[in-house]
Design a protein around this motif. Structure first.
Motif, PDB file in Angstrom:
ATOM      1  N   MET A 165      53.387  48.276  35.553  1.00 46.52           N
ATOM      2  CA  MET A 165      52.415  48.224  34.457  1.00 46.52           C
ATOM      3  C   MET A 165      51.078  48.834  34.885  1.00 46.52           C
ATOM      4  N   LEU A 166      50.612  48.435  36.063  1.00 44.90           N
ATOM      5  CA  LEU A 166      49.295  48.917  36.495  1.00 44.90           C
ATOM      6  C   LEU A 166      49.307  50.438  36.708  1.00 44.90           C
ATOM      7  N   GLU A 167      50.407  50.939  37.260  1.00 42.79           N
ATOM      8  CA  GLU A 167      50.473  52.383  37.496  1.00 42.79           C
ATOM      9  C   GLU A 167      50.581  53.144  36.167  1.00 42.79           C
TER      10      GLU A 167
ATOM     11  N   GLU B 198      43.749  43.206  40.381  1.00 40.60           N
ATOM     12  CA  GLU B 198      44.062  43.457  38.963  1.00 40.60           C
ATOM     13  C   GLU B 198      45.068  42.479  38.392  1.00 40.60           C
ATOM     14  N   SER B 199      45.720  41.688  39.258  1.00 40.75           N
ATOM     15  CA  SER B 199      46.615  40.650  38.751  1.00 40.75           C
ATOM     16  C   SER B 199      46.721  39.529  39.774  1.00 40.75           C
ATOM     17  N   PRO B 200      45.782  38.598  39.723  1.00 39.05           N
ATOM     18  CA  PRO B 200      45.753  37.542  40.745  1.00 39.05           C
ATOM     19  C   PRO B 200      47.047  36.735  40.830  1.00 39.05           C
ATOM     20  N   ALA B 201      47.896  36.769  39.791  1.00 45.02           N
ATOM     21  CA  ALA B 201      49.139  35.979  39.845  1.00 45.02           C
ATOM     22  C   ALA B 201      50.151  36.590  40.818  1.00 45.02           C
ATOM     23  N   HIS B 202      49.942  37.832  41.250  1.00 40.74           N
ATOM     24  CA  HIS B 202      50.936  38.514  42.086  1.00 40.74           C
ATOM     25  C   HIS B 202      50.396  38.757  43.490  1.00 40.74           C
ATOM     26  N   ALA B 203      51.195  38.337  44.470  1.00 44.03           N
ATOM     27  CA  ALA B 203      50.727  38.428  45.860  1.00 44.03           C
ATOM     28  C   ALA B 203      50.758  39.871  46.357  1.00 44.03           C
ATOM     29  N   ASN B 204      49.827  40.183  47.228  1.00 49.13           N
ATOM     30  CA  ASN B 204      49.802  41.459  47.962  1.00 49.13           C
ATOM     31  C   ASN B 204      49.888  42.707  47.074  1.00 49.13           C
ATOM     32  N   LEU B 205      49.125  42.692  46.026  1.00 45.27           N
ATOM     33  CA  LEU B 205      49.014  43.923  45.242  1.00 45.27           C
ATOM     34  C   LEU B 205      47.811  44.691  45.754  1.00 45.27           C
ATOM     35  N   PHE B 206      47.890  45.994  45.734  1.00 44.72           N
ATOM     36  CA  PHE B 206      46.773  46.831  46.146  1.00 44.72           C
ATOM     37  C   PHE B 206      45.538  46.491  45.305  1.00 44.72           C
ATOM     38  N   CYS B 207      44.404  46.333  45.951  1.00 45.30           N
ATOM     39  CA  CYS B 207      43.157  46.056  45.227  1.00 45.30           C
ATOM     40  C   CYS B 207      42.275  47.299  45.294  1.00 45.30           C
ATOM     41  N   PRO B 208      42.173  48.045  44.202  1.00 42.70           N
ATOM     42  CA  PRO B 208      41.359  49.266  44.235  1.00 42.70           C
ATOM     43  C   PRO B 208      39.869  48.929  44.308  1.00 42.70           C
ATOM     44  N   PRO B 209      39.035  49.907  44.719  1.00 44.33           N
ATOM     45  CA  PRO B 209      37.591  49.647  44.725  1.00 44.33           C
ATOM     46  C   PRO B 209      37.136  49.234  43.334  1.00 44.33           C
ATOM     47  N   LYS B 210      36.170  48.345  43.272  1.00 49.45           N
ATOM     48  CA  LYS B 210      35.662  47.898  41.956  1.00 49.45           C
ATOM     49  C   LYS B 210      35.252  49.103  41.132  1.00 49.45           C
ATOM     50  N   GLY B 211      35.676  49.166  39.899  1.00 52.52           N
ATOM     51  CA  GLY B 211      35.291  50.266  39.013  1.00 52.52           C
ATOM     52  C   GLY B 211      36.256  51.443  39.031  1.00 52.52           C
TER      53      GLY B 211
END
Ligand code: HEM
Length: 628
Positions: A450-452, A529-542
């Motif tokens: 979804m995020l991609e 972008e989805s705190p419910a899912h562990a170890n997802l890539f966290c992009p820079p804010k913005g």
């Protein structure tokens, strides 16, 4: 006599065009002079950007300008409709960078695709406000949380926000906990869809019923494996399912999936006896069901804005009459519902306890507004909010589902990864068990999908702001001054495809970029972008702004995420989505064409595909696409 005629012949055009020309040249020159004093690069454009004529005709006239010698018409590329989408941010990135002034008649506009600057803008609510005039079209039934600013917006957000508060999602699994706002049937509704067998009898069985209609033949029997019908109009069905889901959450309307099979389009599914499709006996007997009237209003919203009701009602054109009729129905449904809720509250039959309250958005906002003059919402504002939530809550999610399904059909490897995850979730279940909300956290690969999808094909491509007073921001360690009343445009496409944040494969669809190992520690100043899912890539804010951020962030993010993951798990558990090959065309050719069609989009309310890509949901194991 001749003199009078000459006076009229020259005077009228001068009076008409004079102020226009004066404003054109004064604002053009003033903005050019200003841009020279700013450390930010600029491009000059020679037309008003917000002109409807530019929006309508620029795609057709741009090629002529581009042919002019000495790049005289090159500026047109910066005003062409959906120019950022067409160039994916590359044009501006190459020529002027991530932040630049577009100067021209009407003043200077700041275009931004730098993550740090975007973060500053979205968090400074008083300096960079939403340009609400851009959203006036959505005020058709009343002011609402999307179209307002300042104190008015705060009032709307305070009342409409709580039912969608992510923290409330657990309440649905804890029926004994009391709260004035039970989470609006979201998870119950979505997971309820899965618990009913696909015989179309259960009104909540939207996901399963939709899949059945994709895989059953015209007579309503399961198609032999490999002979499933073609889904010609994927977006229509995605809009149908997301509209049904949001109507349930916002109005407690239980809709029936409308067809048995896409192979028998004219066979309308009849609601089970006693089932009331709109929950509104009066309006329903008077005419259209809610979904149909909402759809008509939404598809013809520009007609509703352009003409007064009396013209539409008496128009010789059917489309105009039907549009007004649908608008009247929608409004009538809403007012009836509000009166019913108010009557209940006034008679004391709801006490604000979640166990007795239906828990949908409308009942929450009526409850929060009744008896609260000044802080509550007027009846018109309530209708305005229901309209805008229904709109915001289904078109964006539907286009995301559509894009994701086409991408999965083009990328069998990714589809198999998703199915592996679905299989793992089901492997841990006993016979007869169904999905539960706990499974949502296990849907990491689906969330990455979804995020991609949202990164490369965001439904909202531009976030317009305006400065209230002279403001300054920091960019590349420099202080940039922005005059009062300047337009500031956050370019969603460009920042989400900026190689500075997304690497050299910035334009490629790579869901695995979001899946990090368990040792992953998110870097500072990054966003989950989805705190419910562990170890997802966290992009820079913005850097990922598909749901907006800061104060005006999307209220329905979690709702959309749960809905997306649930529907994908239902659709792909036992079936695979595949492209339909045209006669004489091989897989690669079909795939290449589908990818071109996927890219061919334009903005309406949200950005949508112009063409349709035909797909089929085939029984797993019967796929015909190559697996690598
Ligand atoms: C994939 C799905 C979705 C995407 C990409 C999305 C994206 C966005 C974006 C970009 C905005 C900011 C718009 C602007 O300021 O111009 C927004 C605002 C909003 N969205 Fe969503 N949205 C999605 C789903 C939903 C759903 C399901 C709901 C309702 C249940 C919803 C309700 C809202 C509301 C009410 C706002 C206005 C918030 C405010 O201004 O305070 N959205 N959304």
């Amino acid at each position: 006599m001749l003199d009078y005629l000459s006076l009229i012949a020259y005077g009228i055009p001068i009076l008409y065009f004079g102020p226009y020309l004066l404003s054109y040249f004064t604002t053009l020159f003033a903005s050019r002079r200003f841009a020279k004093t700013s450390p930010i690069p600029s491009v000059t454009v020679y037309t008003w950007r917000d002109s409807i004529l530019v929006w309508l005709f620029s795609p057709y006239i741009a090629p002529f300008f581009e042919c002019l010698p000495f790049r005289l018409g090159h500026w047109v590329l910066y005003v062409k409709r959906d120019f950022s989408w067409c160039t994916k941010g590359d044009l501006a990135r190459k020529e002027v960078g991530d932040v630049y002034w577009a100067v021209g008649p009407g003043g200077a506009q700041l275009w931004v695709s730098d993550a740090d600057l975007i973060t500053q803008i979205v968090h400074r609510r008083n300096d960079f406000v939403k340009r609400v005039s851009d959203y006036a079209i959505l005020n058709i039934f009343g002011f609402n949380v999307v179209t307002t600013e300042g104190a008015l917006w705060q009032r709307h957000r305070k009342i409409t926000g709580p039912p969608f508060n992510e923290k409330n999602s657990s309440l649905v699994f804890d029926p004994h906990r009391k709260s004035p706002y039970s989470y609006p049937m979201l998870v119950q509704q979505l997971f309820g869809m899965l618990t009913v067998t696909p015989n179309h009898e259960g009104t909540h069985a939207q996901g399963k019923a939709m899949l059945a209609s994709f895989t059953y033949d015209a007579e309503g029997n399961e198609s032999p494996a490999g002979q499933e019908p073609v889904v010609e109009d994927l977006i229509h069905w995605m809009m149908t399912v997301t509209l049904n889901v949001i109507s349930s959450a916002s109005l407690n309307i239980n809709a029936v999936w409308p067809i048995h099979s896409v192979a028998a389009k004219n066979y309308k599914f009849k609601p089970p006896s006693g089932h009331n499709n709109s929950n509104l006996v009066q309006s329903n007997t008077a005419g259209l069901p809610f979904q149909e009237s909402f759809d008509t209003v939404m598809n013809n919203i520009r007609i509703l804005i352009a003409f007064p009701a009396w013209i539409l009602r008496n128009s010789p054109f059917k489309i105009m009459r039907i549009t007004q009729q649908s608008s009247d129905h929608f409004s009538k449904y809403m007012h009836e519902l509000i009166s019913a809720h108010k009557a209940k509250i006034e008679s004391g039959s709801t006490d604000g306890d979640s166990s007795s309250a239906p828990g949908d958005l409308l009942s929450s906002i009526v409850k929060a507004s009744t008896g609260n003059k000044g802080t509550g919402l007027s009846e018109e504002e309530m209708v305005g909010n229901i309209f805008v939530f229904t709109l915001a809550g289904h078109e964006t999610t539907a286009t995301t589902l559509q894009s994701a399904l086409i991408l999965l059909a083009c990328e069998p490897q990714v589809r198999m990864e998703v199915q592996k995850e679905i299989d793992e979730i089901w492997a841990g279940k006993k016979t007869g068990e169904d999905l539960t909300y706990d499974d949502y956290g296990k849907m990491r690969v689906i969330m990455a999908l979804m995020l991609e999808t949202l990164r490369v094909y965001p439904p909202v491509v531009m976030l317009p702001k305006i400065t209230t007073a002279r403001s300054s921001v920091t960019y590349n360690n420099q202080t940039i001054s922005i005059p009062a009343n300047s337009r500031v445009l956050i370019d969603v496409v460009s920042v989400q495809r900026n190689p500075k944040y997304w690497g050299p494969n910035n334009h490629s669809f790579v869901p695995s970029r979001w899946l990090m190992p368990s040792s992953y520690t998110p870097p500072p100043d990054s966003n989950n972008e989805s705190p419910a899912h562990a170890n997802l890539f966290c992009p820079p804010k913005g850097a990922f702004i598909a749901f907006n951020g800061g104060f005006r962030a999307c209220l329905g993010r979690k709702f959309a995420q749960v809905e997306f993951c649930t529907l994908i798990s239902v659709l792909l558990r036992g079936h695979s989505v595949e492209l339909v090959r045209e006669k004489g065309k091989g897989w690669e050719e079909t795939r290449a064409k589908a990818l071109v069609d996927l890219d061919d989009r334009r903005t309406g309310v949200a950005m949508r595909m112009n063409k349709k890509v035909r797909v089929r949901f085939v029984k797993r194991g019967m796929e015909s696409s190559p697996l690598a």
